[in-house]
Design a protein around this motif. Sequence first.
Motif, PDB file in Angstrom:
ATOM      1  N   PRO A  22       0.829  -1.209   0.000  1.00 21.75           N
ATOM      2  CA  PRO A  22       0.000   0.000   0.000  1.00 21.75           C
ATOM      3  C   PRO A  22       0.863   1.259   0.000  1.00 21.75           C
ATOM      4  N   GLU A  23       0.303   2.327  -0.513  1.00 23.42           N
ATOM      5  CA  GLU A  23       1.014   3.604  -0.568  1.00 23.42           C
ATOM      6  C   GLU A  23       1.050   4.234   0.821  1.00 23.42           C
ATOM      7  N   PRO A  24       2.238   4.505   1.360  1.00 20.00           N
ATOM      8  CA  PRO A  24       2.324   5.076   2.713  1.00 20.00           C
ATOM      9  C   PRO A  24       1.906   6.545   2.748  1.00 20.00           C
ATOM     10  N   LEU A  25       1.254   6.917   3.853  1.00 19.02           N
ATOM     11  CA  LEU A  25       0.783   8.288   4.037  1.00 19.02           C
ATOM     12  C   LEU A  25       1.370   8.858   5.320  1.00 19.02           C
ATOM     13  N   LEU A  26       1.943  10.040   5.235  1.00 24.19           N
ATOM     14  CA  LEU A  26       2.351  10.761   6.436  1.00 24.19           C
ATOM     15  C   LEU A  26       1.086  11.227   7.133  1.00 24.19           C
ATOM     16  N   THR A  27       0.932  10.883   8.416  1.00 33.07           N
ATOM     17  CA  THR A  27      -0.297  11.225   9.128  1.00 33.07           C
ATOM     18  C   THR A  27      -0.003  12.041  10.374  1.00 33.07           C
ATOM     19  N   ALA A  28      -1.005  12.779  10.804  1.00 34.18           N
ATOM     20  CA  ALA A  28      -0.884  13.647  11.968  1.00 34.18           C
ATOM     21  C   ALA A  28      -0.949  12.812  13.249  1.00 34.18           C
ATOM     22  N   PRO A  29      -0.456  13.357  14.366  1.00 32.40           N
ATOM     23  CA  PRO A  29      -0.472  12.625  15.639  1.00 32.40           C
ATOM     24  C   PRO A  29      -1.867  12.179  16.066  1.00 32.40           C
ATOM     25  N   ASP A  30      -2.919  12.943  15.693  1.00 29.15           N
ATOM     26  CA  ASP A  30      -4.264  12.574  16.134  1.00 29.15           C
ATOM     27  C   ASP A  30      -4.734  11.257  15.513  1.00 29.15           C
TER      28      ASP A  30
ATOM     29  N   SER B 284      18.410   7.672   8.766  1.00 26.42           N
ATOM     30  CA  SER B 284      16.989   7.370   8.965  1.00 26.42           C
ATOM     31  C   SER B 284      16.425   8.257  10.062  1.00 26.42           C
ATOM     32  N   GLU B 285      15.127   8.463  10.012  1.00 26.72           N
ATOM     33  CA  GLU B 285      14.460   9.248  11.049  1.00 26.72           C
ATOM     34  C   GLU B 285      13.078   8.674  11.307  1.00 26.72           C
ATOM     35  N   LEU B 286      12.655   8.757  12.557  1.00 24.22           N
ATOM     36  CA  LEU B 286      11.326   8.290  12.917  1.00 24.22           C
ATOM     37  C   LEU B 286      10.275   9.245  12.374  1.00 24.22           C
ATOM     38  N   THR B 287       9.191   8.682  11.884  1.00 20.68           N
ATOM     39  CA  THR B 287       8.089   9.482  11.369  1.00 20.68           C
ATOM     40  C   THR B 287       6.787   8.764  11.685  1.00 20.68           C
ATOM     41  N   MET B 288       5.660   9.346  11.303  1.00 19.00           N
ATOM     42  CA  MET B 288       4.357   8.707  11.515  1.00 19.00           C
ATOM     43  C   MET B 288       3.740   8.406  10.159  1.00 19.00           C
ATOM     44  N   VAL B 289       3.601   7.146   9.846  1.00 18.31           N
ATOM     45  CA  VAL B 289       3.036   6.719   8.570  1.00 18.31           C
ATOM     46  C   VAL B 289       1.814   5.839   8.833  1.00 18.31           C
ATOM     47  N   ASN B 290       0.712   6.175   8.197  1.00 18.16           N
ATOM     48  CA  ASN B 290      -0.526   5.408   8.362  1.00 18.16           C
ATOM     49  C   ASN B 290      -0.904   5.233   9.836  1.00 18.16           C
ATOM     50  N   GLY B 291      -0.706   6.303  10.589  1.00 14.11           N
ATOM     51  CA  GLY B 291      -1.114   6.292  11.992  1.00 14.11           C
ATOM     52  C   GLY B 291      -0.196   5.540  12.922  1.00 14.11           C
TER      53      GLY B 291
ATOM     54  N   GLU C 105      -3.588   8.595  17.807  1.00 17.17           N
ATOM     55  CA  GLU C 105      -4.342   8.612  19.057  1.00 17.17           C
ATOM     56  C   GLU C 105      -5.686   7.904  18.924  1.00 17.17           C
ATOM     57  N   ASP C 106      -6.199   7.788  17.719  1.00 13.29           N
ATOM     58  CA  ASP C 106      -7.444   7.059  17.459  1.00 13.29           C
ATOM     59  C   ASP C 106      -7.056   5.614  17.149  1.00 13.29           C
ATOM     60  N   VAL C 107      -7.157   4.748  18.146  1.00 17.87           N
ATOM     61  CA  VAL C 107      -6.668   3.372  18.021  1.00 17.87           C
ATOM     62  C   VAL C 107      -7.334   2.633  16.863  1.00 17.87           C
ATOM     63  N   GLU C 108      -8.643   2.779  16.736  1.00 16.73           N
ATOM     64  CA  GLU C 108      -9.369   2.081  15.669  1.00 16.73           C
ATOM     65  C   GLU C 108      -8.915   2.546  14.295  1.00 16.73           C
ATOM     66  N   LEU C 109      -8.760   3.853  14.137  1.00 15.50           N
ATOM     67  CA  LEU C 109      -8.330   4.397  12.849  1.00 15.50           C
ATOM     68  C   LEU C 109      -6.903   3.966  12.536  1.00 15.50           C
ATOM     69  N   ALA C 110      -6.009   4.075  13.523  1.00 15.05           N
ATOM     70  CA  ALA C 110      -4.610   3.710  13.302  1.00 15.05           C
ATOM     71  C   ALA C 110      -4.475   2.243  12.903  1.00 15.05           C
TER      72      ALA C 110
ATOM     73  N   SER D  25       4.053  15.622   3.424  1.00 15.50           N
ATOM     74  CA  SER D  25       2.980  16.476   3.950  1.00 15.50           C
ATOM     75  C   SER D  25       1.853  15.587   4.454  1.00 15.50           C
ATOM     76  N   GLU D  26       1.250  15.980   5.564  1.00 11.37           N
ATOM     77  CA  GLU D  26       0.271  15.136   6.237  1.00 11.37           C
ATOM     78  C   GLU D  26      -1.015  14.971   5.421  1.00 11.37           C
ATOM     79  N   THR D  27      -1.552  13.762   5.447  1.00  8.20           N
ATOM     80  CA  THR D  27      -2.838  13.465   4.826  1.00  8.20           C
ATOM     81  C   THR D  27      -3.860  13.287   5.951  1.00  8.20           C
ATOM     82  N   PRO D  28      -4.905  14.111   5.989  1.00  6.57           N
ATOM     83  CA  PRO D  28      -5.913  13.975   7.047  1.00  6.57           C
ATOM     84  C   PRO D  28      -6.809  12.760   6.814  1.00  6.57           C
ATOM     85  N   LEU D  29      -6.961  11.944   7.853  1.00  2.00           N
ATOM     86  CA  LEU D  29      -7.820  10.765   7.794  1.00  2.00           C
ATOM     87  C   LEU D  29      -8.818  10.821   8.939  1.00  2.00           C
ATOM     88  N   THR D  30      -9.990  10.237   8.749  1.00  3.85           N
ATOM     89  CA  THR D  30     -10.994  10.243   9.808  1.00  3.85           C
ATOM     90  C   THR D  30     -11.986   9.118   9.604  1.00  3.85           C
ATOM     91  N   LEU D  31     -12.585   8.660  10.691  1.00  2.63           N
ATOM     92  CA  LEU D  31     -13.636   7.642  10.612  1.00  2.63           C
ATOM     93  C   LEU D  31     -15.015   8.278  10.651  1.00  2.63           C
TER      94      LEU D  31
END
Length: 312
Positions: free
Chosen positions: A102-110, A256-263, A113-118, A305-311
């Motif tokens: 799957p195509e990786p997405l940079l995601t925001a910290p929130d 290398s650096e730590l980042t947030m991908v797909n939650g 924080e949403d366990v189901e979404l992550a 750049s962050e991609t906003p995701l939501t349930l």
Amino acid sequence: MDERKDVTTGAAELTAGGQMEHATEAFLAHRNLLFTVAYEMLGSAADAEDALQETWLRWVKVDLGQVHDQRAYLVRIATRRSLDRLRTMKRRKEAYVGPWLPEPLLTAPDVAEDVELAESVSMALMLVLETLSPTERAVFVLREVFDVDYDEIAAAVGKTPAAVRQIAHRARKHVDARRPRQTVSPAQTREALESFQRALETRDLQGLLDVLAPEVVLMSDGGGVKQAAPRPITGADKVARMIVDGLGKARLALSSELTMVNGNPALLLRVDGEIDGVIAVGIEDVRITGLYYVRNPQKLTRITSETPLTLR
């Protein structure tokens, strides 16, 4: 007579303008949700965006006066458009060079924080969804992730509610048998990743063996553009030695650096300062069971750049 016609025409134009404005407001209000639905069905941000464009073109032709639940109606359209794309993507994936990730997405910290979404957008679960049929995937995503009722799912996928219940049961059973056995916190994932990162940058074979689970699987996606293993590699010893030997022979200036991908925490890798790829991981019992290395440049457009995701 002509004056009355002009007045009627002007009123119609105002009504049409109001309809377009209302349609635009509704679409934008739910756009992040629609993108998340499409992305979870397709695993591709580019295809999800195309599905949203098709959703918009269909939506502006709808008589909004007849729509009782705009959110549900938009999700229905987006699902149908995504289903169409998912079926054509199957042929594309069959001709793909090497493993498809799957195509990786940079995601925001929130998102984390949403366990189901992550969990729903994690690389590990997205790969499990790849093993479902298009209809099973649509039903699973709508029911298990977005909690859409069976009648609405039936309208979206063109099945009866009874058939959708059966498909949902079958898909859930299939996914549960293959998904990670336990939920791991972002902190645990980050700890394992940091250990992997240290071993990677120092070419420490024992350090890699310490953090990799015995049955770890490495999948690398180069898309025929970047070098990648043509098949998944299984086993801690094989994976660790391939990493250390490969880095040693290449003599690359790797960072290398730590980042947030797909939650979820992930590693962004650079070679000579240029982005080379993203490594996402699957974790169980604080050890890495899956390494998912995306190198295909066409799939790395959403990691700066962050991609906003939501349930919702």
